[in-house]
Enzyme design. Sequence first.
Site, PDB file in Angstrom:
ATOM      1  CE  LYS A  12      -3.210  -2.943   0.176  1.00 55.73           C
ATOM      2  NZ  LYS A  12      -3.507  -3.543  -1.101  1.00 55.73           N
ATOM      3  CD  GLU A  47      -4.639   6.644   3.751  1.00 52.85           C
ATOM      4  OE1 GLU A  47      -4.160   6.195   2.712  1.00 52.85           O
ATOM      5  OE2 GLU A  47      -5.819   6.413   4.106  1.00 52.85           O
ATOM      6  CG  HIS A  75     -13.105  -4.305   6.606  1.00 51.39           C
ATOM      7  ND1 HIS A  75     -13.129  -2.972   6.261  1.00 51.39           N
ATOM      8  CD2 HIS A  75     -12.643  -4.355   7.874  1.00 51.39           C
ATOM      9  CE1 HIS A  75     -12.688  -2.264   7.291  1.00 51.39           C
ATOM     10  NE2 HIS A  75     -12.387  -3.073   8.280  1.00 51.39           N
ATOM     11  NE  ARG A  85      -9.369  -9.514  -5.301  1.00 51.63           N
ATOM     12  CZ  ARG A  85     -10.349  -8.764  -4.822  1.00 51.63           C
ATOM     13  NH1 ARG A  85     -11.464  -8.638  -5.508  1.00 51.63           N
ATOM     14  NH2 ARG A  85     -10.258  -8.130  -3.677  1.00 51.63           N
TER      15      ARG A  85
HETATM   16  C1  MV4 Z   1      -9.970   4.494   5.602  1.00 48.05           C
HETATM   17  C2  MV4 Z   1     -11.165   4.935   6.187  1.00 48.05           C
HETATM   18  C3  MV4 Z   1     -11.213   6.249   6.601  1.00 48.05           C
HETATM   19  N1  MV4 Z   1     -10.165   7.067   6.434  1.00 48.05           N
HETATM   20  N2  MV4 Z   1      -8.944   5.346   5.457  1.00 48.05           N
HETATM   21  C4  MV4 Z   1     -11.181  -0.090   5.226  1.00 48.05           C
HETATM   22  C5  MV4 Z   1     -10.596  -1.136   4.378  1.00 48.05           C
HETATM   23  C6  MV4 Z   1      -9.289  -0.635   3.943  1.00 48.05           C
HETATM   24  N3  MV4 Z   1      -9.063  -0.981   2.571  1.00 48.05           N
HETATM   25  C7  MV4 Z   1      -9.364   0.844   4.123  1.00 48.05           C
HETATM   26  N4  MV4 Z   1     -10.523   1.110   4.905  1.00 48.05           N
HETATM   27  C8  MV4 Z   1     -10.810   2.362   5.337  1.00 48.05           C
HETATM   28  N5  MV4 Z   1      -9.816   3.250   5.178  1.00 48.05           N
HETATM   29  C9  MV4 Z   1      -9.053   6.584   5.876  1.00 48.05           C
HETATM   30  N6  MV4 Z   1      -8.004   7.410   5.726  1.00 48.05           N
HETATM   31  C10 MV4 Z   1     -12.203   4.047   6.334  1.00 48.05           C
HETATM   32  C11 MV4 Z   1     -12.032   2.743   5.917  1.00 48.05           C
HETATM   33  C12 MV4 Z   1     -13.151   1.879   6.108  1.00 48.05           C
HETATM   34  C13 MV4 Z   1     -13.862   1.369   5.026  1.00 48.05           C
HETATM   35  C14 MV4 Z   1     -13.484   1.610   3.710  1.00 48.05           C
HETATM   36  C15 MV4 Z   1     -14.199   1.107   2.666  1.00 48.05           C
HETATM   37  C16 MV4 Z   1     -15.312   0.318   2.913  1.00 48.05           C
HETATM   38  C17 MV4 Z   1     -15.680   0.041   4.186  1.00 48.05           C
HETATM   39  C18 MV4 Z   1     -14.962   0.548   5.263  1.00 48.05           C
HETATM   40  C19 MV4 Z   1     -15.363   0.264   6.557  1.00 48.05           C
HETATM   41  C20 MV4 Z   1     -14.661   0.763   7.609  1.00 48.05           C
HETATM   42  C21 MV4 Z   1     -13.538   1.572   7.393  1.00 48.05           C
END
Ligand code: MV4
Length: 501
Positions: A116, A200, A235, A292
């Site tokens: 990442k 972040e 998730h 994918r």
């Molecule tokens: C975040 C976020 C808020 N702010 N990053 C969750 C999975 C991972 N790929 C990144 N995720 C998140 N990153 C920042 N800077 C909130 C999430 C997140 C989320 C993102 C997409 C779909 C569902 C989620 C559920 C909880 C938190």
Amino acid sequence: MIRKVLVANRGEIAVRIVRSCREMDILTVAVYSDADRKALHVLYADEAFHIGPSPSVDSYLNIDNIMRAARLSGADAIHPGYGFLSENPEFPSRCQKEGIIFIGPPPTAISTMGDKITARRTMINAGVPVVPGAEGKITSEAEAFEVINQIGLPVMIKASAGGGGKGMRLVSKEGEIKSALRSASSEARTAFGDDSVFIEKYIESPHHIEFQILADSHGNVIQLFERECSIQRRHQKIIEETPSPFLSSERRIQMGEAAVAAARAVDYQGAGTVEFIVDKDQNYYFLEMNTRLQVEHPITERVVGVDLVKEQINIANGNALQLKQEDLKQHGHAIECRVYAEDPANNFMPAPGLVTHIDIPYGVGVRVDGSIYEGFEIPLYYDPLIAKLIVWGKDRQDALERSRRALREFKIAGVKNNLLFLERILLSEGFAGGDYTTHYIEENRDFLMQEDRCEDHCEDIVIITAFMEYLQKVKKASPKEMTAIKNNWKDYSRVRSVLKL
Ligand code: MV4
């Protein structure tokens, strides 16, 4: 030219890949574990090879065993599906060495996006917006404090090797920084063997919106619009739709262009998905790229009018994309509901077991991609996703009403499942209104967890389940006999009266 494809996967996605191959006159080879001897993908493919014991590490994750099946079968290509080996760069590397076409991106694109921090830096260089934060890896507590001083709390500490929520910590107070850094980094070391983390700004109540892209080996990259994936729990996505009811058409165009730039930045080839988080003001930030085909790809297929698996195979064959960006349009609206063998009342515990009855919905605008049948025993070893209901309508309201109707027709007995939970989501005001965020499930918990549904659908399920249990336990009927008896209405009604149902 690809003439025979080995499908290195199981379940609904393996079946779905076999179908497109057959339409293209390409032979298919299934692989299966002990638990999957009678699985649907084995029945659908032209040939099938046993690749080991039930646990995934010994079968669907065992590269040596899969390569042996490819050699023995004479397959000239491998499709990885999703999950399992699909995002392991070793797999395409091995294919390259053994002269087999990997139907997917080059290993370098997978590893760049898999890390990442590297992905983030690559996106910054390509001018794709990322969440404000540290440029790279955090190497000391002092550096963490410095970054957080600049961007302000709350922040997210994320593992570089993570994804899908693993190795992630939300920090809201200054006092939590040190312990969050330590725990994110040690969790990452344990899970991925890499303790690198980055920081972040935390985006509150975000939307999760992703763009489908296709890239060929001639430098053509197109985007096939977005999927709104904010209905998820821990998730795990539950419902996806396209178009997103939240995006303006202006924003859609900008994000589509950003997705194309992201794919170009890693010399992408094949089908891929660029994920963004979008805040309440429609500011969008690159999150990660999934290298994918995704579970929710069918809603894009329905609304854009493409077969993504066929496109993947054409690209792997070295052909140029025939689709032109300017010809692509979103037609109507599509919603996907993921049907899981799990028990919502028991913290969504996976609920494997024998499927004693299944009614699959049909009718206008309905597509079901599934992998179960009456008499199939859902193994406990794998993902509990058993079917996807993909419904199209001329607009969102039409797709919503049709989805509710189709869910009512959907019946599964023998294993616990989330059909009722899905129905409740579609009946909720929050979903119907279209302004939901990633917090939707938590926020609507009480409404969604109700199990009393004053509709006859529920009663049918109770009757059928009781009847099937009677046949199984009292009559000691085999799954085959059970199906035969059930299909005979006279027997059915007689047993109903015996049971006083
Ligand atoms: C975040 C976020 C808020 N702010 N990053 C969750 C999975 C991972 N790929 C990144 N995720 C998140 N990153 C920042 N800077 C909130 C999430 C997140 C989320 C993102 C997409 C779909 C569902 C989620 C559920 C909880 C938190």
